[in-house]
Design an enzyme around this catalytic site. Structure first.
Site, PDB file in Angstrom:
ATOM      1  N   ASP A  65      24.832 -30.961 -14.013  1.00 31.01           N
ATOM      2  CA  ASP A  65      25.875 -30.145 -13.089  1.00 31.01           C
ATOM      3  C   ASP A  65      25.690 -28.764 -13.041  1.00 31.01           C
ATOM      4  O   ASP A  65      26.303 -28.008 -12.311  1.00 31.01           O
ATOM      5  CB  ASP A  65      27.439 -30.573 -13.533  1.00 31.01           C
ATOM      6  CG  ASP A  65      27.832 -31.907 -12.847  1.00 31.01           C
ATOM      7  OD1 ASP A  65      27.467 -32.083 -11.668  1.00 31.01           O
ATOM      8  OD2 ASP A  65      28.859 -32.611 -13.400  1.00 31.01           O
TER       9      ASP A  65
HETATM   10  C1  GLC Z   1      30.906 -27.886 -16.314  1.00 38.35           C
HETATM   11  C2  GLC Z   1      30.201 -28.687 -17.620  1.00 38.35           C
HETATM   12  C3  GLC Z   1      29.692 -29.897 -17.273  1.00 38.35           C
HETATM   13  C4  GLC Z   1      30.467 -30.729 -16.256  1.00 38.35           C
HETATM   14  C5  GLC Z   1      30.923 -30.193 -15.170  1.00 38.35           C
HETATM   15  C6  GLC Z   1      31.794 -31.033 -14.237  1.00 38.35           C
HETATM   16  O1  GLC Z   1      29.985 -27.566 -15.360  1.00 38.35           O
HETATM   17  O2  GLC Z   1      29.601 -27.684 -18.326  1.00 38.35           O
HETATM   18  O3  GLC Z   1      29.234 -30.592 -18.400  1.00 38.35           O
HETATM   19  O4  GLC Z   1      29.667 -31.882 -15.997  1.00 38.35           O
HETATM   20  O5  GLC Z   1      31.910 -28.824 -15.521  1.00 38.35           O
HETATM   21  O6  GLC Z   1      32.568 -30.314 -13.517  1.00 38.35           O
HETATM   22  C1  GLC Z   2      29.333 -33.966 -17.864  1.00 33.59           C
HETATM   23  C2  GLC Z   2      29.427 -34.519 -16.480  1.00 33.59           C
HETATM   24  C3  GLC Z   2      28.309 -35.231 -16.069  1.00 33.59           C
HETATM   25  C4  GLC Z   2      26.991 -34.611 -16.033  1.00 33.59           C
HETATM   26  C5  GLC Z   2      26.848 -33.921 -17.325  1.00 33.59           C
HETATM   27  C6  GLC Z   2      25.477 -33.003 -17.144  1.00 33.59           C
HETATM   28  O1  GLC Z   2      29.137 -34.830 -18.896  1.00 33.59           O
HETATM   29  O2  GLC Z   2      30.557 -35.437 -16.663  1.00 33.59           O
HETATM   30  O3  GLC Z   2      28.496 -35.788 -14.464  1.00 33.59           O
HETATM   31  O4  GLC Z   2      25.936 -35.336 -15.723  1.00 33.59           O
HETATM   32  O5  GLC Z   2      28.022 -33.078 -17.580  1.00 33.59           O
HETATM   33  O6  GLC Z   2      26.017 -31.737 -16.636  1.00 33.59           O
END
Ligand code: GLC
Ligand code: GLC
Length: 811
Positions: free
Chosen positions: A483
Site C-alpha cells: 500500500d
Molecule cells: C498505511 C500502512 C500500511 C497499510 C495502509 C492501509 O499505509 O503503512 O501498512 O496497508 O496504511 O491504509
Molecule cells: C497492511 C494492509 C495490507 C497491505 C500491507 C502492505 O497490512 O492491510 O492490505 O497489503 O499493509 O502494505
C-alpha cells in the site's frame, strides 16, 4: 525473557505478570458480537462493526495505557484492588491471565481474597458474559464491596471521539432492577440499545461517569469506590456508564459468584417502545433470563470449547516438536479465525474507526480460514465480490455492517482483482463446491448488475490483461499489495492520504509483483476454466499469462533478482541501479511461488539474493537499503523511518511467501528456517524485545535499520496469519487441497524423520503418516492408501464420513 507460558492441553497462553511489555489481548466472539480483552481486563465491545456499533469506549492514545475495559473494583476497608491489577495497580499477591480460544480468565488475589474474572461471548449470542467469583481464603470473615464498571460509547466511534458539542447532550439511560440500559439516540434514528446486567440485585448503582469516577477522578481512583459508594446517579448527557455496587459478607472459606452481561438488542420500528419514552425490554429480559439460570455460564463455556475443538480438528499435526504443534494446531489457526472476522478493523493498533474490511486482506484471510468453516468463507467470497466494479476493479475496502464499498478510498489498487481469484480458488480446492461459480453476485452492490461469480473472476483476470504498461507488465494503479508504494501519487502536502492522492491510474508505472500474481492466480483461473469445460478460454488465458511471464523475466529481471516496479517516469524501482531500495522481498516471493524462472535458474538466484541481502536474525526485511530520504515518486514507503513498516521493516506477511517459494524449489531446510524465525512460539524467549503477544503474529517487526530492531507492532490483524498457516500446513508439511483431491507433497528439513497429519477434507478424515528414511527435503517414493499403493501423490476424494489411513514415504 518470558511473561508467561503456553498451556497446550488447555489451549491457553498463561500470563503470569500483569506488567507485560504491552497489553496482551484476546478476542472474544466469533460472529457478530465481539470484545477485545487485554490481560488486565482492558478493552471494548462492539456489534459487527467496530466503528458504527461500538458499545463501549476505548482511548487508544491514552496515558496511562489501557484504562477502559470491563473492570471490577474490590474494596476492603480502605484498600481497593482489581483482579487484573489495572487500573488501580494495587500490588496483588497472585495474578494470572489465561487467554484461551474465545475466552479469558483473569485471577488475582489480595489479603486472602481470591477473585476470578471469567469472560466469554457465548456461541451465537449477542452479548458478553463475565463471571466474577470471589472466595474468602483468609480464615476469617470478610466484608467487601465489589464494583463493576464500564463506560458506554455513543455508538459511532468516530463521532463519539470528535463531535462533543452534540454528544455531551444526548446520552440517555434507563435503569430497571439489576439492569442498566444505554439508549442514546434510540428515540430517533436507532433501532438498538445496549444492556448491562447482573444476575442479582446490586446494593447501589451509578450511570453517570461524573458521579462514579468524578470529574477530576480517573479509572485508577473512582470517587465512588474510594469514597462513600455509588449514588444512584442517572446520566443526562455527558458520559453514560454502568457501575454497580455489591456489598458482600463472606464467612471464612466462603465463596460467591455473580454473572454479569453486556448485550446488544435490536427492535423493529413497531416494537421499539413499551410505553412512551420507555424502551421495549422484552428481548433484553429474555437474554438476561437465559443467562441467569444456574449452570448457564458453564454451559456457554463448554459449548465454546467444544466448538473450538471441532474447528481445530480439520488440521492436526504431530511433529514431535512442541513449538511447531502448538503453532499449527492452536494459535496460528486461532489467529486465522480472528483475522477472518476482523479483517484489519479492530485491534490494539487498529482503532476500528478506519479501514473496515479490506478487499485484498479479506481475500487472503480466506486462505487460512477456509478449511475451518467453508460455509462462512463462501458467504464472505460473495460479499467481497459484490464490491467489485463491472470492469473488474474493486472497492479497496468495505464496511462490515453495510457490506458496501467505502467511497472514501474507492478503487485503483491493481492487485485487488486477482486476490478474488486466489480466495475463490482456495475455496473450490477445499470444498469441491463448484456451484459457487454460478451464484449471482451484484457488481458495485447493485443487484441489477448481478452476474455469476465466474463472470466476476473472468473480469478480475481481464482487468489485469487489459491494464498492461510499456514493458508489458501490469500497471500498478494506486498501489499493489504494498500500500505504501504509491507510484502515481506525488504527494507533497502533509495530511494528504497516500492512498487517494493523485490519479488512481497512470499509464506508465508498472508492478513486477502483480506480474507474478497474474502468472500464479491467472493459472489458477485457467485451471478452473479447464475444469468447467472452457478449454478455448483457458488456452487464451494461458497465452496472455505466458506473455506477462516473459515480460517478468525480461523487463522484470535485474540479473540477480526480480525488480519491484517501474515508476511513473519509467525508472526501475528495486534494481541494482537504485541507490536506495535496490531489492524488495515481494516480487521474489510472488514470482517464485508462481514458478517464474523455476526451470531457468532465475528463481533460485532470486532466493539466494533474498538470503544474502534481506535476511536478519528476526526475519527477512522488506527491502534494502532502506529509504533515508522522501522520494516523491515512490510515496509513503519512503515516509517511514528506516527499518519500520514497509520501509525495510520485517513485514511478516511476506516472509511466508519466501517459505512457499523455497519449497517450490525443494529447499526444506531453508523454508523451515525462515518459518521458525518469525513464528511466535519460537520467539517467546525474547518477549521483552518483541513486546507484542508471543502467541500471535504481528504485522511488522522493526528491521535491522531501526533503533528498536526486533520489536513487534500491529499484532493480531495481519495477512501473516493466513499465509504462515498456508506455508506450514501446505508448503512445508505438504498437505495441499487441489481441485482433484488432497495432494501430499512435503518439503521439510532433511533431519526431520517424519510426522503425522490428521486432515478433515471434504467431510472425510485422512490419517496421514509421513516417513523420511533417507533424510531428503522433498520428493515422494510411495503413497499407500488403506494398504494399497496409489499412482502419484493426490489422494482420492473419499466418501464424507469415512476415515482413511495414508502412509507416505519420502525419498
Ligand atoms: C498505511 C500502512 C500500511 C497499510 C495502509 C492501509 O499505509 O503503512 O501498512 O496497508 O496504511 O491504509
Ligand atoms: C497492511 C494492509 C495490507 C497491505 C500491507 C502492505 O497490512 O492491510 O492490505 O497489503 O499493509 O502494505
Amino acid at each position: 525473557m518470558r511473561f508467561g507460558y503456553f498451556d497446550d492441553t488447555k489451549r491457553e497462553y498463561v500470563i503470569t505478570s500483569p506488567r507485560t511489555p504491552l497489553p496482551w489481548i484476546n478476542y472474544l466472539g466469533s460472529e457478530d458480537f465481539f470484545t477485545l480483552c487485554s490481560n488486565t481486563a482492558g478493552g471494548y465491545s462492539f456489534y459487527r462493526d467496530a466503528r458504527l456499533r461500538r458499545l463501549t469506549r476505548y482511548r487508544y492514545n491514552n496515558s496511562p495505557l489501557d484504562q477502559e475495559g470491563f473492570r471490577f473494583y474490590i474494596r476492603e476497608d480502605d484498600i481497593v484492588w482489581n483482579p487484573g491489577w489495572q487500573p488501580v495497580q494495587t500490588e496483588l499477591e497472585s495474578y494470572s491471565c489465561r487467554h484461551g480460544l474465545g475466552y479469558t480468565v483473569i485471577e488475582g488475589s489480595r489479603g486472602g481474597v481470591k477473585a476470578s474474572q471469567e469472560m466469554l461471548v457465548p456461541n451465537k449470542a449477542n452479548c458478553l458474559l463475565v463471571r466474577l467469583s470471589i472466595s474468602n481464603e483468609s480464615g476469617f470473615a470478610k466484608k467487601l464491596s465489589v464494583f463493576p464498571y464500564i463506560e458506554f460509547c455513543l455508538w459511532d466511534a468516530v463521532d463519539d471521539s470528535s463531535n462533543f458539542q452534540r454528544n455531551w447532550s444526548i446520552g440517555e439511560v434507563e435503569i430497571k432492577g439489576s439492569a442498566i440500559y444505554h439508549k442514546t439516540e434510540y428515540r430517533e434514528r436507532r433501532d438498538h440499545y445496549a444492556v448491562f446486567w447482573a444476575d442479582r440485585e446490586p446494593d447501589a448503582f451509578d450511570t453517570s461517569r461524573d458521579a462514579f469516577i468524578g470529574v477530576y477522578g480517573s479509572p485508577a481512583r473512582p470517587e465512588a469506590v474510594f469514597g462513600s459508594g455509588c449514588t444512584g446517579s442517572v446520566a443526562h448527557g455527558w458520559q453514560p456508564i454502568a457501575a454497580q455496587q455489591f456489598d458482600l459478607e463472606l464467612a471464612a472459606g466462603e465463596s460467591t459468584s455473580i454473572v454479569f452481561g453486556l448485550g446488544y438488542i435490536e427492535n423493529s420500528e413497531d416494537e421499539k417502545w413499551e410505553a412512551p419514552g420507555v424502551i421495549n425490554k422484552k428481548k433484553a429480559e429474555d437474554l438476561i433470563a437465559a443467562y441467569s439460570c444456574a449452570g448457564a455460564f458453564d454451559r456457554a463455556m463448554e459449548e465454546l470449547k467444544a466448538s473450538w475443538a471441532d474447528l481445530l480438528s480439520h488440521y492436526i499435526v504431530g511433529s514431535g516438536s512442541e513449538k511447531l504443534d502448538r503453532m499449527v494446531n492452536i494459535w496460528n489457526q486461532y489467529q486465522c479465525m480472528v483475522t477472518f472476522n476482523m479483517s484489519r478493523s479492530a485491534s490494539y493498533f487498529e482503532s476500528g474507526m478506519g479501514r473496515g474490511m479490506g478487499f485484498r486482506d479479506s481475500c487472503q484471510d480466506l486462505l487460512g480460514f477456509v478449511h475451518m468453516i467453508p460455509e462462512r468463507a463462501r458467504e464472505r467470497i460473495l460479499d467481497i465480490a459484490a464490491t467489485q466494479f463491472p470492469d473488474g476493479s474493486a472497492y479497496h475496502q468495505y464496511q462490515p455492517l453495510t457490506k458496501k464499498g467505502n467511497l472514501a478510498v474507492g478503487s485503483g489498487f491493481n492487485d485487488d482483482p486477482l486476490w478474488l481469484i486466489a480466495g475463490t480458488d482456495a475455496y473450490i480446492r477445499e470444498t469441491g463446491d463448484w456451484s459457487i461459480l454460478d451464484e449471482n453476485v451484484p457488481f458495485d452492490n447493485d443487484p441489477s448488475l448481478a452476474q455469476p461469480l465466474s463472470e466476476h473472476l473472468r473480469r478480475s483476470f481481464r482487468y489485469t490483461t487489459e491494464h498492461l504498461g510499456p514493458h508489458g507488465l501490469p500497471l500498478i494503479g494506486r498501489a499493489d499489495w504494498n500500500d505504501c508504494l504509491n507510484l502515481n501519487c506525488f504527494s507533497k502536502h502533509p495530511g494528504e492520504s497516500f492512498q487517494i492522492t493523485g490519479p488512481s491510474e497512470g499509464p506508465v508505472a508498472e508492478s513486477v509483483f502483480i506480474g507474478g500474481m497474474y502468472v500464479k492466480y491467472g493459472r489458477a483461473w485457467a485451471d478452473i476454466l479447464k475444469h468447467t469445460g472452457l478449454a478455448a478460454e483457458a488456452e487464451a488465458a494461458e497465452s496472455s499469462i505466458s506473455a506477462v511471464e516473459a515480460a517478468v523475466l525480461d523487463a522484470g529481471w535485474d540479473g540477480e533478482w526480480f525488480r519491484r516496479a517501474y515508476d511513473a517516469y519509467g525508472n526501475v524501482v528495486g534494481g541494482s541501479e537504485c541507490e536506495e531500495g535496490k531489492i524488495f522481498i515481494e516480487p521474489q516471493g510472488m514470482c517464485v511461488m508462481a514458478r517464474v524462472g523455476a526451470e531457468t535458474g532465475e528463481a533460485a538466484k532470486a532466493l539466494e539474493s533474498v538470503k544474502k541481502m534481506l535476511d536478519t536474525k528476526y526475519g527477512i526485511v522488506l527491502l534494502q537499503p532502506a529509504y533515508t530520504k522522501y522520494h516523491l515518486e515512490l510515496g509513503e514507503i519512503s515516509s517511514y523511518p528506516p527499518g519500520y513498516k514497509e520501509n525495510a521493516g520485517i513485514f511478516c506477511h511476506n516472509n511466508p511467501w519466501i517459505v512457499c517459494a523455497e519449497t517450490e524449489l525443494g529447499h526444506g531446510d531453508r523454508a523451515f528456517e525462515v518459518y521458525a524465525r518469525t513464528a511466535p512460539a519460537y520467539i517467546e524467549d525474547i518477549s521483552e524485545i518483541h513486546r507484542t503477544e508471543p502467541y500471535v503474529y504481528s504485522q511488522m517487526i522493526a528491521g535491522s535499520d531501526a533503533a528498536t530492531f526486533g520489536e513487534g507492532k500491529n499484532s493480531w490483524l495481519t495477512g501473516t496469519a493466513a499465509w504462515t498457516f498456508l506455508s506450514i500446513s501446505q508448503a512445508i508439511l505438504g498437505v495441499k487441497p487441489t481441485l482433484d483431491g488432497l495432494m501430499i507433497d512435503p518439503c521439510i528439513p532433511a533431519d526431520v524423520k517424519g510426522f503425522t497429519v490428521t486432515r478433515k477434507f471434504r467431510g472425510a478424515v485422512y490419517d496421514i503418516t509421513v516417513e523420511n528414511p533417507d533424510g531428503v527435503q522433498k520428493g515422494i517414493r510411495e503413497v499407500i492408501v488403506d494398504g494399497r499403493r496409489i499412482e502419484g501423490n493426490v489422494l482420492p476424494v473419499l466418501e464424507s464420513g469415512s476415515c482413511t489411513k495414508v502412509a507416505v514415504v519420502m525419498g
